[in-house]
Write a protein that holds these residues in place. Structure first.
Motif, PDB file in Angstrom:
ATOM      1  N   GLN A   1       1.045  -1.408   0.082  1.00 38.17           N
ATOM      2  CA  GLN A   1      -0.196  -0.230   0.194  1.00 38.17           C
ATOM      3  C   GLN A   1       0.840   1.288  -0.106  1.00 38.17           C
ATOM      4  OE1 GLN A   1      -3.570  -0.287   2.758  1.00 38.17           O
ATOM      5  NE2 GLN A   1      -2.681  -2.152   3.274  1.00 38.17           N
TER       6      GLN A   1
ATOM      7  N   ARG B   1      -6.513  -1.926   4.916  1.00 41.73           N
ATOM      8  CA  ARG B   1      -7.009  -0.654   4.660  1.00 41.73           C
ATOM      9  C   ARG B   1      -6.191   0.476   5.655  1.00 41.73           C
ATOM     10  NH1 ARG B   1      -9.840  -3.567   2.346  1.00 41.73           N
ATOM     11  NH2 ARG B   1     -11.998  -3.395   1.929  1.00 41.73           N
TER      12      ARG B   1
ATOM     13  N   LEU C   1      -5.747   4.474   5.315  1.00 44.93           N
ATOM     14  CA  LEU C   1      -6.834   5.241   6.080  1.00 44.93           C
ATOM     15  C   LEU C   1      -6.142   5.757   7.354  1.00 44.93           C
ATOM     16  CD1 LEU C   1     -10.034   3.241   5.190  1.00 44.93           C
ATOM     17  CD2 LEU C   1      -8.953   5.159   4.109  1.00 44.93           C
TER      18      LEU C   1
ATOM     19  N   GLU D   1      -5.183   9.292   6.728  1.00 44.42           N
ATOM     20  CA  GLU D   1      -6.120  10.225   6.490  1.00 44.42           C
ATOM     21  C   GLU D   1      -7.019  10.362   7.839  1.00 44.42           C
ATOM     22  OE1 GLU D   1      -8.727   8.970   3.270  1.00 44.42           O
ATOM     23  OE2 GLU D   1      -6.877   7.989   2.101  1.00 44.42           O
ATOM     24  N   ASN D   2      -7.147   9.429   8.564  1.00 41.98           N
ATOM     25  CA  ASN D   2      -8.082   9.727   9.787  1.00 41.98           C
ATOM     26  C   ASN D   2      -7.234  10.525  10.975  1.00 41.98           C
ATOM     27  OD1 ASN D   2     -10.286   8.245   8.793  1.00 41.98           O
ATOM     28  ND2 ASN D   2      -9.781   6.274   9.660  1.00 41.98           N
TER      29      ASN D   2
ATOM     30  N   ARG E   1     -15.818   7.079  10.078  1.00 44.63           N
ATOM     31  CA  ARG E   1     -16.045   6.974   8.642  1.00 44.63           C
ATOM     32  C   ARG E   1     -17.317   6.289   8.282  1.00 44.63           C
ATOM     33  NH1 ARG E   1     -12.599   7.349   4.680  1.00 44.63           N
ATOM     34  NH2 ARG E   1     -10.411   8.662   5.091  1.00 44.63           N
TER      35      ARG E   1
ATOM     36  N   PRO F   1     -15.026   1.373   6.429  1.00 47.03           N
ATOM     37  CA  PRO F   1     -14.254   0.328   5.716  1.00 47.03           C
ATOM     38  C   PRO F   1     -14.481  -1.115   5.964  1.00 47.03           C
ATOM     39  CG  PRO F   1     -12.966   2.271   6.810  1.00 47.03           C
ATOM     40  CD  PRO F   1     -14.046   2.264   7.269  1.00 47.03           C
TER      41      PRO F   1
ATOM     42  N   ILE G   1      -8.575   2.732  11.895  1.00 49.02           N
ATOM     43  CA  ILE G   1      -9.119   2.774  10.273  1.00 49.02           C
ATOM     44  C   ILE G   1     -10.454   3.178  10.279  1.00 49.02           C
ATOM     45  CG2 ILE G   1      -9.579   1.221   8.475  1.00 49.02           C
ATOM     46  CD1 ILE G   1      -7.031  -0.367   9.054  1.00 49.02           C
ATOM     47  N   GLN G   2     -11.248   2.805  11.257  1.00 39.53           N
ATOM     48  CA  GLN G   2     -12.716   2.956  11.534  1.00 39.53           C
ATOM     49  C   GLN G   2     -12.943   4.391  11.837  1.00 39.53           C
ATOM     50  OE1 GLN G   2     -14.205   0.641   9.646  1.00 39.53           O
ATOM     51  NE2 GLN G   2     -15.039  -0.789  11.218  1.00 39.53           N
ATOM     52  N   ASN G   3     -11.818   5.175  12.226  1.00 38.51           N
ATOM     53  CA  ASN G   3     -11.854   6.656  12.992  1.00 38.51           C
ATOM     54  C   ASN G   3     -12.797   6.476  14.429  1.00 38.51           C
ATOM     55  OD1 ASN G   3     -11.027   9.225  13.006  1.00 38.51           O
ATOM     56  ND2 ASN G   3     -12.882   9.880  12.214  1.00 38.51           N
TER      57      ASN G   3
END
Length: 369
Positions: free
Chosen positions: A63, A130, A133, A136-137, A147, A151, A218-220
């Motif tokens: 990634q 993922r 992410l 980003e989060n 999110r 995801p 990842i899920q924030n």
């Protein structure tokens, strides 16, 4: 991340697994006695953990270098779970004898525990599909909503958090059954297998926090409480294993106790290697972390401690600790494989990837801080 460095970081777990498996094969082929069979089999299957760590490393690195494909998203987690299945199945097969020999009784329980660790590491590889992410989060403000769409759906998230819990519970339950006198075998074999499985259960329990931490970032949905909870629990679990081993070593009455406790020390050091990953994720989440690039030194230190302890035990006049001296080499290989994973995490979360991160103290350039 530089492509050549990415190849090196992916090669480290594979090479460490090869070292462990090669030493195990050499012990099986050239050493004699029951302890040689136990050490050889365990060393061979400790390589399974290194292979699962390779799956995690490859998942994150591809990634970061922009070469991640839909096939990769499926291939690496499936590879990890397949390796876990082989280790678990072989451990159960060794225990299926009627009755199993004393060496197979110990090796079977330990390899089953190794399989449970592989399940947990494979869950880490799966949630890492993922991984990008997280950056980003992390650039979002505090108390930003989760999110949407998530995801990982509720079912996938539930499975990924439940699997390591079940693996840890299975290992804990089997270890306490052996301590209570159940499970068959002779008393010395039950003692050895139980204490090593306690160490493996500690490792599985540490990996619960790692899976949960990555998933929630990842899920924030990562909270300030988790910033302390997951690193603190990994530190305490590692210390608990080492302290328990030192207590038993200080009051031991049977030579067989020594081998199990030195291995338990090595497994406690693996817990501290996992701590480095959990700690790094906590340090770089929505804050500047100038010392984050020092965190990979933790697994380097634990790997060296395993190897130094192994060297001292090889020089011991007590033949009872020879099996633990051999196994500690494999545990050192796992610690050094974790160094590779932590270095990858540090690169990916602190501005070392190709994702356009600036070097403002290790935070993403889009954060504006």
């Amino acid at each position: 991340m530089n492509y050549k460095i990415s190849v090196l970081f992916r090669a480290i777990p594979v090479l460490m697994g090869a070292v462990s498996a090669a030493l195990g094969g050499y012990v099986l082929a050239h050493a004699s006695g029951p302890s040689a069979r136990v050490a050889g089999l365990v060393l061979v299957f400790l390589a399974a953990i290194c292979l699962c760590l390779f799956a995690t490393a490859a998942t994150i690195i591809r990634q970061l270098i922009g070469r991640y494909t839909a096939l990769d998203r499926l291939l690496y987690p499936v590879f990890g779970f397949a390796v876990a299945g082989v280790a678990t199945g072989y451990g159960l097969w060794l225990l299926s004898g009627t009755p199993p020999s004393p060496p197979d009784f110990i090796a079977g329980h330990v390899i089953f525990g190794v399989g449970m660790v592989c399940v947990c590491v494979s869950c880490v590889a799966t949630v890492s599909t993922r991984f990008l992410l997280i950056n980003e989060n992390s650039a979002l403000p505090e108390r930003s909503p989760p999110r949407s769409p998530a995801p990982f759906g509720p079912l996938a998230a539930g499975i990924l958090t439940t699997l390591p819990v079940l693996a840890a519970l299975a290992t804990w339950a089997w270890a306490f059954t052996l301590l209570a006198g159940g499970g068959g075998g002779v008393a010395a074999g039950r003692f050895t297998a139980a204490h090593v499985m306690i160490g493996l259960a500690l490792v599985c329990t540490c990996l619960i926090g790692l899976v949960a931490g990555i998933l929630r970032q990842i899920q924030n949905t990562y909270t300030p409480r988790e910033r302390v909870l997951w690193p603190g629990s990994a530190a305490v679990l590692g210390a608990a294993g080492i302290v328990l081993a030192l207590i038993v070593i200080s009051v031991h009455t049977r030579p067989s106790q020594l081998a199990a406790e030195y291995v338990l020390i090595g497994l406690g050091l693996i817990c501290w290697s996992i701590l480095s990953k959990v700690l790094l994720l906590a340090l770089v989440w929505r804050r500047q972390a100038p010392l984050a690039n020092r965190v990979p030194l933790i697994p380097v230190g634990t790997a060296l401690l395993c190897l130094f302890l192994s060297a001292f035990l090889f020089e011991s006049a007590d033949p009872a600790v020879l099996v633990s001296a051999r196994v500690l080499v494999g545990l050192g290989c796992i610690c050094f494989s974790l160094f590779s994973i932590v270095s990858i995490l540090e690169s990916g979360t602190s501005g070392g990837g190709d994702g356009g991160k600036a070097g403002n103290g290790g935070r993403p350039a889009t954060n504006g801080r």
